[in-house]
Design a protein around this motif. Structure first.
Motif, short mmCIF file in Angstrom:
data_model
loop_
_atom_site.label_atom_id
_atom_site.label_comp_id
_atom_site.label_asym_id
_atom_site.label_seq_id
_atom_site.Cartn_x
_atom_site.Cartn_y
_atom_site.Cartn_z
N ASP A 105 0.79 -1.19 0.06
CA ASP A 105 -0.08 -0.10 -0.12
C ASP A 105 0.83 1.40 -0.10
O ASP A 105 0.29 2.43 -0.53
CB ASP A 105 -0.84 0.15 1.19
CG ASP A 105 -2.05 -0.92 0.89
OD1 ASP A 105 -2.40 -1.33 -0.29
OD2 ASP A 105 -3.08 -0.72 1.75
N ASP A 106 1.94 1.20 0.61
CA ASP A 106 2.82 2.63 0.58
C ASP A 106 3.66 2.37 -0.68
O ASP A 106 4.78 3.51 -0.92
CB ASP A 106 3.46 2.73 1.95
CG ASP A 106 4.66 1.40 2.00
OD1 ASP A 106 4.45 0.53 1.14
OD2 ASP A 106 5.59 1.48 3.08
N ALA A 107 3.86 1.53 -1.45
CA ALA A 107 4.40 1.50 -2.88
C ALA A 107 3.64 0.74 -4.02
O ALA A 107 4.29 -0.22 -4.58
CB ALA A 107 5.49 0.83 -2.69
N LEU A 108 2.56 1.23 -3.93
CA LEU A 108 1.60 0.50 -5.40
C LEU A 108 2.14 1.11 -6.66
O LEU A 108 2.68 2.28 -6.71
CB LEU A 108 -0.01 1.14 -5.14
CG LEU A 108 -0.58 0.24 -3.92
CD1 LEU A 108 -1.87 0.73 -3.64
CD2 LEU A 108 -0.68 -1.19 -4.17
N ALA A 109 2.00 0.27 -7.72
CA ALA A 109 2.38 0.82 -9.31
C ALA A 109 1.44 0.23 -10.12
O ALA A 109 0.77 -0.74 -9.64
CB ALA A 109 3.74 0.46 -9.30
#
Length: 133
Positions: A105-109
């Motif tokens: 969630d803190d690094a979605l792409a």
């Protein structure tokens, strides 16, 4: 002089060329893609920001309308490339998209290799995700 020019042309022909292109496998059905991604949601683009460190990607902030996979939240930020061969998606502020994202969630792409796309486009699978089809 002719020999020098010929040698320069031959040397240039052996130099490796840098080619950038996005290469994707054909995405599956909305159900298959949902299974393969961390989060799937319908969201409206609130803002698009360039990376403050100068990295070649954009941060896209969404107001989440519906969640199809993952814990429901009101807002999410998703990174994507800038285009031009890096498979980045060209989001537009104020538009609604179905987003198929991977990562934490803190690094979605996300990118163009997924079914991510406008909510109004049938390819995005919104009807299928809602169970309408």
């Amino acid at each position: 002089m002719k020999h020098l020019i010929l040698c320069l042309l031959l040397a240039a022909a052996w130099l490796p060329l840098r080619a950038e292109a996005c290469s994707c496998a054909r995405p599956g059905t909305p159900v298959e893609e949902k299974d393969q991604h961390t989060r799937v949601f319908l969201g409206r683009v609130q803002a698009i920001e360039e990376d403050p460190r100068g990295e070649p990607h954009r941060r896209v902030r969404f107001v989440v309308r519906e969640t199809f996979k993952g814990t429901p939240v009101r807002k999410l930020t998703v990174d994507t490339g800038i285009g031009g061969g890096d498979c980045g998606y060209a989001f537009r502020t104020g538009q609604e998209y179905v987003v198929y994202a991977w990562g934490k969630d803190d690094a979605l792409a996300t990118g163009i290799c997924s079914l991510t796309g406008p909510a109004t486009h049938p390819r995005s699978g919104l009807d299928v995700l809602r169970g309408d089809k």
